[in-house]
Design a protein around this motif. Structure first.
Motif, PDB file in Angstrom:
ATOM      1  N   LYS A 193     -28.887  36.199  18.505  1.00 45.88           N
ATOM      2  CA  LYS A 193     -29.807  37.211  19.031  1.00 45.88           C
ATOM      3  C   LYS A 193     -30.994  37.445  18.084  1.00 45.88           C
ATOM      4  N   ASN A 194     -31.186  36.511  17.151  1.00 47.92           N
ATOM      5  CA  ASN A 194     -32.290  36.599  16.176  1.00 47.92           C
ATOM      6  C   ASN A 194     -32.201  37.849  15.310  1.00 47.92           C
ATOM      7  N   MET A 195     -30.968  38.251  14.999  1.00 50.28           N
ATOM      8  CA  MET A 195     -30.739  39.300  14.012  1.00 50.28           C
ATOM      9  C   MET A 195     -30.478  38.649  12.658  1.00 50.28           C
ATOM     10  N   VAL A 196     -30.926  39.311  11.598  1.00 53.97           N
ATOM     11  CA  VAL A 196     -30.729  38.823  10.238  1.00 53.97           C
ATOM     12  C   VAL A 196     -29.508  39.511   9.640  1.00 53.97           C
ATOM     13  N   ASN A 197     -28.713  38.767   8.891  1.00 56.00           N
ATOM     14  CA  ASN A 197     -27.455  39.271   8.333  1.00 56.00           C
ATOM     15  C   ASN A 197     -27.592  39.466   6.832  1.00 56.00           C
ATOM     16  N   MET A 198     -27.551  40.730   6.393  1.00 55.13           N
ATOM     17  CA  MET A 198     -27.778  41.081   4.990  1.00 55.13           C
ATOM     18  C   MET A 198     -26.475  41.566   4.354  1.00 55.13           C
ATOM     19  N   ALA A 199     -26.053  40.885   3.294  1.00 53.13           N
ATOM     20  CA  ALA A 199     -24.794  41.202   2.614  1.00 53.13           C
ATOM     21  C   ALA A 199     -25.015  42.322   1.604  1.00 53.13           C
ATOM     22  N   TYR A 200     -24.404  43.449   1.870  1.00 49.72           N
ATOM     23  CA  TYR A 200     -24.518  44.611   0.969  1.00 49.72           C
ATOM     24  C   TYR A 200     -23.793  44.348  -0.345  1.00 49.72           C
ATOM     25  N   ASN A 201     -24.401  44.771  -1.439  1.00 45.34           N
ATOM     26  CA  ASN A 201     -23.716  44.871  -2.722  1.00 45.34           C
ATOM     27  C   ASN A 201     -24.631  45.605  -3.693  1.00 45.34           C
ATOM     28  N   MET A 202     -24.047  46.365  -4.602  1.00 51.09           N
ATOM     29  CA  MET A 202     -24.850  47.017  -5.626  1.00 51.09           C
ATOM     30  C   MET A 202     -25.435  45.981  -6.582  1.00 51.09           C
ATOM     31  N   ILE A 203     -26.553  46.327  -7.198  1.00 53.21           N
ATOM     32  CA  ILE A 203     -27.219  45.370  -8.078  1.00 53.21           C
ATOM     33  C   ILE A 203     -26.657  45.398  -9.489  1.00 53.21           C
ATOM     34  N   TYR A 204     -25.799  46.401  -9.819  1.00 51.17           N
ATOM     35  CA  TYR A 204     -25.408  46.560 -11.227  1.00 51.17           C
ATOM     36  C   TYR A 204     -24.034  47.185 -11.390  1.00 51.17           C
ATOM     37  N   HIS A 260     -30.149  43.038 -18.306  1.00 55.74           N
ATOM     38  CA  HIS A 260     -29.441  42.133 -19.214  1.00 55.74           C
ATOM     39  C   HIS A 260     -29.461  40.723 -18.622  1.00 55.74           C
ATOM     40  N   PRO A 261     -30.022  39.739 -19.340  1.00 54.10           N
ATOM     41  CA  PRO A 261     -30.164  38.400 -18.750  1.00 54.10           C
ATOM     42  C   PRO A 261     -28.846  37.742 -18.382  1.00 54.10           C
ATOM     43  N   GLU A 262     -27.805  37.982 -19.152  1.00 53.70           N
ATOM     44  CA  GLU A 262     -26.513  37.375 -18.814  1.00 53.70           C
ATOM     45  C   GLU A 262     -25.956  37.973 -17.531  1.00 53.70           C
ATOM     46  N   TRP A 263     -26.131  39.284 -17.327  1.00 52.96           N
ATOM     47  CA  TRP A 263     -25.706  39.901 -16.074  1.00 52.96           C
ATOM     48  C   TRP A 263     -26.490  39.322 -14.903  1.00 52.96           C
ATOM     49  N   GLN A 264     -27.790  39.192 -15.052  1.00 58.59           N
ATOM     50  CA  GLN A 264     -28.594  38.651 -13.961  1.00 58.59           C
ATOM     51  C   GLN A 264     -28.144  37.239 -13.603  1.00 58.59           C
ATOM     52  N   ASN A 265     -27.965  36.399 -14.577  1.00 59.16           N
ATOM     53  CA  ASN A 265     -27.514  35.038 -14.290  1.00 59.16           C
ATOM     54  C   ASN A 265     -26.179  35.045 -13.561  1.00 59.16           C
ATOM     55  N   TYR A 266     -25.288  35.928 -14.005  1.00 59.36           N
ATOM     56  CA  TYR A 266     -23.954  36.001 -13.410  1.00 59.36           C
ATOM     57  C   TYR A 266     -24.014  36.481 -11.963  1.00 59.36           C
ATOM     58  N   ILE A 267     -24.662  37.639 -11.732  1.00 60.02           N
ATOM     59  CA  ILE A 267     -24.605  38.240 -10.395  1.00 60.02           C
ATOM     60  C   ILE A 267     -25.440  37.439  -9.389  1.00 60.02           C
ATOM     61  N   ALA A 325     -34.361  38.515  -8.900  1.00 61.36           N
ATOM     62  CA  ALA A 325     -33.381  38.274  -7.840  1.00 61.36           C
ATOM     63  C   ALA A 325     -33.998  37.479  -6.694  1.00 61.36           C
ATOM     64  N   LYS A 326     -35.209  37.875  -6.308  1.00 61.91           N
ATOM     65  CA  LYS A 326     -35.879  37.167  -5.211  1.00 61.91           C
ATOM     66  C   LYS A 326     -36.091  35.703  -5.574  1.00 61.91           C
ATOM     67  N   LYS A 331     -35.077  31.005  -0.502  1.00 56.57           N
ATOM     68  CA  LYS A 331     -35.550  31.326   0.839  1.00 56.57           C
ATOM     69  C   LYS A 331     -34.751  32.451   1.498  1.00 56.57           C
ATOM     70  N   LYS A 332     -33.709  32.930   0.829  1.00 56.21           N
ATOM     71  CA  LYS A 332     -32.934  34.033   1.398  1.00 56.21           C
ATOM     72  C   LYS A 332     -33.716  35.345   1.241  1.00 56.21           C
ATOM     73  N   TYR A 333     -33.384  36.314   2.101  1.00 57.17           N
ATOM     74  CA  TYR A 333     -34.086  37.600   2.085  1.00 57.17           C
ATOM     75  C   TYR A 333     -33.487  38.549   1.040  1.00 57.17           C
ATOM     76  N   LEU A 334     -34.316  39.493   0.608  1.00 53.91           N
ATOM     77  CA  LEU A 334     -33.872  40.537  -0.316  1.00 53.91           C
ATOM     78  C   LEU A 334     -34.379  41.876   0.166  1.00 53.91           C
ATOM     79  N   SER A 335     -33.471  42.831   0.321  1.00 56.18           N
ATOM     80  CA  SER A 335     -33.842  44.219   0.551  1.00 56.18           C
ATOM     81  C   SER A 335     -33.141  45.063  -0.505  1.00 56.18           C
ATOM     82  N   PHE A 336     -33.547  46.318  -0.630  1.00 64.11           N
ATOM     83  CA  PHE A 336     -33.082  47.107  -1.777  1.00 64.11           C
ATOM     84  C   PHE A 336     -33.175  48.584  -1.472  1.00 64.11           C
ATOM     85  N   ASN A 337     -32.156  49.331  -1.929  1.00 60.28           N
ATOM     86  CA  ASN A 337     -32.086  50.763  -1.703  1.00 60.28           C
ATOM     87  C   ASN A 337     -32.126  51.533  -3.020  1.00 60.28           C
ATOM     88  N   PRO A 338     -33.296  52.069  -3.412  1.00 60.51           N
ATOM     89  CA  PRO A 338     -33.342  52.968  -4.562  1.00 60.51           C
ATOM     90  C   PRO A 338     -32.897  54.367  -4.110  1.00 60.51           C
TER      91      PRO A 338
END
Length: 603
Positions: A193-204, A260-267, A325-326, A331-338
């Motif tokens: 149905k042309n809906m985009v599927n976004m996987a929720y997860n906290m950034i930290y 933290h660069p190691e966290w970014q690489n990991y997540i 992260a982007k 090519k995957k999408y990124l959205s974010f909730n502050p």
């Protein structure tokens, strides 16, 4: 409806077959049609397409008698990209006499990011009728889904070693069983149905087991943790949040330094592994809000700005984290909730694909205004569009999706119709969207989605369908670069305000290169607070025959009225007169009725 003495006809458009169409796509409109006492051999279904007030096309479908029950109408979309249309179908008898009409809307957009319409899912049991829930959400034109708490653990979205080739079920932190087949059925049905599927997860966020090995000893990621800075009145020691009982002992969230660069690489690697394995289209990043100054585990700042200034507030890390992260997502999408819209300025000026913010009434905007009024929400939507102009693909800014728990903590059986529809009116009129609909026909009222148990009444469901039809049909007048103006507005014998004061009609003018637009929002018997814990908001008293004087220096040739509250969202032409007084040039016109929200657009 009664067509004539011997004929009874009920006709209803059940939305459209997709949430979004590419230019040149074929649209299919499923219909419900019940007819008795009709002796004709055919019915004529005339399909009209409108862009704002302009008729775009007209087609006729001849329906033979054997196809009267639940017919479908098909047509090809225009080639113009990023355009909303109102679709009107007229049912006529053999002689061309009109028997019934109904309307819906379609969005012709090659990407969802210009006009995001977010929904959510949070139930992943094996017995869930995935396709049915997606179909229900499609009726509201939802084009992006936030999959809330689908993951195994925050720091390990998929259990270790799991890939697309060896998927099996897993449990989340609370012990809920997650069916991978339910998830993949959701995703497949949504993509159709042309809906985009976004996987929720906290950034930290990470749970208990990330910081201790099998022998109970600290692990290297302990060095990535956030600690309250000395003197922070909100706490001491490591920054953590207790979620609740967990059968695996993972009932706490410990927060790490997003820079933290190691966290970014990991997540980033973990997120990509999960997205690829299940076929998600992107990552919906979340936060827990702002809790004052923090340091790393070593007591040092979280990082430094380009000019060398030390960073101690987590909200000041967002832009850098999101841009990295982007890049990692490709090519995957990124959205974010502050959360609390704290750090919104950073998100707005990042390379996230869309903007999204969860509002709480005790948080404050950058100018100090608390987010406890409709006006404060509207202003943040406006600011977000302005902030993000240089970061939007079309240069007009991004449309902020507003998440706000209207009936939070309510014990009622149903959502309060008035509270929901007033917040929707403000969010859409300001140029934003909403995150409120999901799990089929449910409406979100609480921060932990699986606890959501309050339903929409049948009346509210019908109103919400029209609200979302309206938001799609008129998306090019609502959130396509329009900006607020300060033109003076007067309404005879009626208290008005330009900033949404309680118990007034809120007059909110905007414009673009072609139109000046006046939104009227009815607060005549309600205050200006959007939180309605006890469900006490009142249905607005319908205001009739409002004599409006709109001051403008632009030459107005025609005036139109459109509303989600009547006339099936169709635009009505209003007669107008011109004049001049001590305040300048103006036009006058009469608005026949105002319930929640009217949009007057002047060409």
């Amino acid at each position: 409806m009664q067509a004539e003495n011997t004929t009874s006809l009920r006709f209803h458009l059940n939305g459209s077959d997709k949430a979004r169409y590419f230019p040149g796509d074929t649209v299919t409109l499923p219909c419900s049609l019940e007819i008795t006492g009709y002796n004709g051999e055919i019915l004529r279904l005339e399909t009209l397409l409108f862009h704002n007030e302009v008729p775009v096309s007209k087609e006729e479908t001849v329906l033979p008698k054997n196809e009267f029950i639940n017919p479908e109408i098909s047509f090809v979309t225009p080639q113009k990209d990023y355009t909303g249309y109102l679709v009107k179908v007229i049912v006529k008898d053999e002689e061309g006499k009109e028997l019934a009409t109904d309307t819906t809307a379609i969005d012709v957009s090659s990407s969802w990011i210009k006009f995001p319409r977010y929904g959510y899912l949070c139930d992943y049991e094996s017995s869930i009728p995935s396709e049915e829930l997606i179909q229900q959400m499609n009726r509201y034109h939802i084009n992006a889904i936030e999959y809330y708490d689908w993951h195994h653990l925050h720091h390990e979205p998929l259990p270790e070693g799991m890939t697309a080739e060896n998927l099996s079920d897993w449990t989340d932190w609370a012990g809920r069983k997650i069916s991978h087949e339910t998830l993949t059925r959701y995703i497949a049905a949504a993509k159709e149905k042309n809906m985009v599927n976004m996987a929720y997860n906290m950034i930290y966020a990470c749970t208990d087991s990330f910081f201790k090995d099998a022998n109970g000893n600290p692990t290297p990621p302990c060095q990535w943790q956030l600690f309250f800075k000395e003197g922070n009145p909100k706490g001491k020691g490591p920054f953590l949040f207790t979620m609740g009982d967990s059968p695996s002992g993972d009932g706490h969230l410990y927060f790490v330094n997003p820079l933290h660069p190691e966290w970014q690489n990991y997540i980033f690697a973990e997120e990509n592994r999960a997205l690829d394995a299940l076929g998600f289209d992107g990552w919906h990043g979340d936060t827990i809000g702002e809790f004052g100054e923090m340091t790393g585990a070593d007591g040092e700042p979280l990082g430094y700005t380009e000019d060398g200034t030390a960073i101690y507030l987590v909200k000041d890390t967002y832009r850098s984290f999101l841009n990295n992260a982007k890049k990692a997502l490709g090519k995957k999408y990124l959205s974010f909730n502050p959360v609390g819209a704290q750090g919104n300025e950073q998100a707005n000026t990042s390379h996230t694909d869309v903007l999204y913010a969860e509002f709480w009434p005790w948080d404050a905007a950058r100018d100090g205004e608390l987010f406890n009024t409709y006006h404060a929400i509207l202003r943040e939507v406006e600011r977000s569009r302005e902030d993000s102009k240089a970061y939007s693909f079309d240069g007009v800014g991004k449309s902020l999706t507003v998440k706000a728990y209207i009936n939070v903590d309510s014990k009622e059986e149903f959502m309060n119709d008035a509270a929901v529809l007033l917040m929707d009116s403000v969010s859409f009129a300001s140029g934003g969207g909403r995150l409120e609909l999901g799990n089929g026909n449910h409406m979100l009222h609480t921060a932990y989605y699986p606890d959501d148990k309050i339903l929409m009444s049948d009346t509210l469901q019908k109103s919400i369908v029209r609200m979302y039809d309206f938001s799609v049909a008129y998306e090019n007048l609502l959130r396509d670069g329009q900006y607020p103006i300060e033109n003076k507005v007067e309404i005879n014998d009626t208290p008005t305000s330009a900033d949404g004061k309680s118990f007034t009609i809120w007059t909110y003018p905007k414009e673009d290169s072609e139109y000046q637009i006046l939104h009227l929002i009815n607060l005549r018997n309600n205050d200006n607070r959007w939180v309605d814990e006890k469900g006490k908001k009142k249905e607005p008293e319908i205001q009739k025959d409002l004599k409006v004087k709109f001051y403008t220096e632009r030459e107005i040739s025609s005036v139109y009225l459109a509303s989600p509250d009547f006339s099936d969202c169709e635009s009505l032409s209003l007669s107008h007169e011109k004049g001049t007084d001590k305040n300048g040039k103006y036009i006058t016109f009469t608005v026949p009725a105002l319930q929640y929200w009217d949009m007057i657009y002047m060409k």
